[in-house]
Design an enzyme around this catalytic site. Structure first.
Site, PDB file in Angstrom:
ATOM      1  N   ALA B  42       5.632  12.572   2.056  1.00  0.00           N
ATOM      2  CA  ALA B  42       4.398  12.835   1.130  1.00  0.00           C
ATOM      3  C   ALA B  42       4.199  11.873   0.462  1.00  0.00           C
ATOM      4  O   ALA B  42       5.730  11.206   0.649  1.00  0.00           O
ATOM      5  CB  ALA B  42       4.398  13.572   0.319  1.00  0.00           C
ATOM      6  N   THR B  43       3.190  11.005  -0.423  1.00  0.00           N
ATOM      7  CA  THR B  43       3.019   9.986  -0.979  1.00  0.00           C
ATOM      8  C   THR B  43       2.559   9.881  -2.057  1.00  0.00           C
ATOM      9  O   THR B  43       3.009  11.048  -3.308  1.00  0.00           O
ATOM     10  CB  THR B  43       2.505   8.993   0.007  1.00  0.00           C
ATOM     11  OG1 THR B  43       0.909   9.760   0.053  1.00  0.00           O
ATOM     12  CG2 THR B  43       3.011   8.312   0.767  1.00  0.00           C
ATOM     13  N   THR B  44       1.126   9.453  -2.585  1.00  0.00           N
ATOM     14  CA  THR B  44       1.898   9.074  -4.234  1.00  0.00           C
ATOM     15  C   THR B  44       0.974   9.858  -5.038  1.00  0.00           C
ATOM     16  O   THR B  44      -0.378  10.292  -5.090  1.00  0.00           O
ATOM     17  CB  THR B  44       0.533   8.256  -3.914  1.00  0.00           C
ATOM     18  OG1 THR B  44       0.647   6.967  -3.423  1.00  0.00           O
ATOM     19  CG2 THR B  44       0.073   7.440  -5.313  1.00  0.00           C
TER      20      THR B  44
END
Lengths: 227, 261
Positions: B42-44
């Site tokens: 998962a990112t930002t």
């Protein structure tokens, strides 16, 4: 070597039951009443901090009368059992019937095997979802007896008289304020009017979202009682 | 039904209860070599304070290597009524951490009869991140953000974490994940003290837009599928998530502004 006295098992059980009943009768009572949006629990409780009614899970509440430390121990065990089950399986798999059975097991075990029975009566109430799952109330006695209540329940000292008063006034279409008034009137009886600050009131309402349990504060209760 | 002797009671701690009842085994699994697995990441995510509380925002993309594994993942979730948590890192352990964290806050509230303070919640999450350190050493890094409305102080507060459970309270904004450099810079430039809710939400939306523009692992608004970032505010009224129609309008405005540049 000394010989223990023989005491008939009937006598042992009777003595224990009398002991537990006496302990419970000393405390103040509580009632649970179904209303149009769920279940309301009304307890006579002079303490503002030591609770008799509390939340177990999304749709489940717990209420106890008798010795505080004993029913509080049961309450915490119930919260743990429910949270563990919800974590292990799903939130939908936690139900009042299974909790009530577990409570009955524990109380029955303690009643027959320990020196002293627990001086408590407890209620496990679950509000239905308005669709498939019905409202459920389980009244569990000090010896592990489970009673399945449908419309209302009374626990504690003088519960038979309170139950009889509720039977007279109960209707199936009560709103929250009416249910609170009936509960308070049934607890007080014909001669006594309980002050709103001596009542602990909480409800399980279908319209409250995921966590159905809410406490009503003194002002809410005063407004409902018309005090 | 679990019963404990007075000296052996796990108190209001749910993770401890899991250990005592033998259900925690899954967390202690051997993760050696797990770093080489291609698990979704998962990112930002970003969070910033404004006049009445905090805004939290996160994109919806999860990636495994160069592939998009999920388009509609929710990395920003309410922890309880007055706080939220956002995660970046290995998606599996991160989602499990969030689930345990939410459950711990509710469990504490029910057992103790009162909710934890915001500081207490932040501290609790810190211990969970610290507990994940063995997995993090094997590549399963989880780096959350925590933000909420402090009912004792009457203000929004936010925290960033590192993999060792280090907890850093920030006054203005925090960003985490692969696009955090771009998102953080947008907020840094646009941040004003005591912004309105509207302005703060717009800034968070723009930050994710710019991060998605420059970082392949960050998902932008997906008008085709109707998937927009999760943006929510936490104020004295509690957690409020913005609905997709509102976000669609905000992103159209951003697109129009970018076109006119």
């Amino acid at each position: 070597m000394s010989m223990p006295f023989y005491v008939a098992p009937e006598q042992v059980m009777k003595d224990r039951a009398d002991y537990a009943r006496k302990g419970i009768a000393r405390g103040r009572a509580l009632v649970a009443v179904r209303y149009d949006d769920g279940i309301v629990l009304v307890a006579e409780n002079t303490s503002q901090t030591l609770r008799k009614i509390s939340e177990i899970y999304d749709r489940i509440a717990f209420a106890g009368v008798g010795r505080y430390n004993e029913f509080d121990q049961l309450r915490v065990a119930g919260v743990r059992a429910a949270d563990l089950k919800g974590y292990q399986y799903s939130r939908d798999d936690v139900d009042a019937r299974s909790l009530a059975n577990q409570y009955a097991q524990i109380l029955g075990q303690i009643f027959t095997h320990e020196m002293k029975p627990m001086e408590v009566e407890i209620l496990v109430a679950e509000v239905g979802d308005g669709a498939g799952r019905p409202d459920q109330m389980f009244h569990i006695l000090y010896d592990g007896t489970v009673v399945d209540e449908t419309e209302y329940a009374a626990l504690g000292g003088d519960s038979e008289a309170i139950s009889a008063r509720l039977a007279e006034s109960f209707r199936s279409d009560l709103d929250l304020a009416e249910a609170v008034r009936q509960g308070a009137a049934a607890l007080g009886g014909p001669e006594r009017r309980i002050d709103h600050t001596d009542l602990e009131v909480a409800h399980l309402a279908r319209s409250n979202g995921r966590r159905c349990f809410r406490r009503l504060d003194d002002d809410d209760v005063a407004a409902m009682l018309g005090a | 039904m679990p019963f404990f002797a007075p000296g052996d009671d796990p108190g209001a701690s749910f993770p401890e209860l899991l250990r005592r009842t033998g259900l925690a085994a899954a967390h202690d699994a051997d993760l050696r070599g797990a770093g080489s697995l291609d698990v979704p990441h998962a990112t930002t995510c970003v969070a910033l304070t404004f006049a009445d509380g905090v805004v939290m925002a996160g994109d919806r993309r999860a990636t495994s290597g160069n592939l998009i594994s999920h388009r509609s993942m929710e990395k920003v979730v309410p922890a309880d009524r007055f706080s939220g948590v956002a995660i970046a890192g290995a998606a599996g352990p991160a989602m499990e951490m969030i689930r345990l964290f939410q459950l711990q806050l509710e469990h504490y509230e029910k057992v103790e009869g009162t909710a934890l303070s915001l500081e207490g919640k932040a501290n609790q999450l810190s211990m969970m991140v610290r507990g994940n350190l063995p997995a993090a050493m094997q590549g399963m890094v989880v780096v959350p953000l925590f933000a909420g409305f402090d009912l004792l102080r009457g203000a929004g507060r936010l925290w960033a974490y590192d993999v060792t459970g280090g907890r850093y309270e920030e006054r203005e904004y925090v960003a985490t994940g692969s696009g955090s450099l771009h998102a953080g810079t947008v907020i840094k430039v646009g941040y004003r003290t005591a912004m309105s809710r509207d302005a703060a939400v717009d800034l968070a939306a723009l930050a994710l837009w710019e991060a998605a523009d420059a970082d392949s692992a960050t998902g932008g608004p997906d008008a085709l599928r109707g998937i927009y970032p999760v943006i929510a505010t936490v104020t004295a009224e509690g957690w409020q998530r913005l609905d997709d129609d509102d976000l669609a309008q905000r992103y159209e405005a951003i697109a129009a502004e970018v076109r006119a540049r």
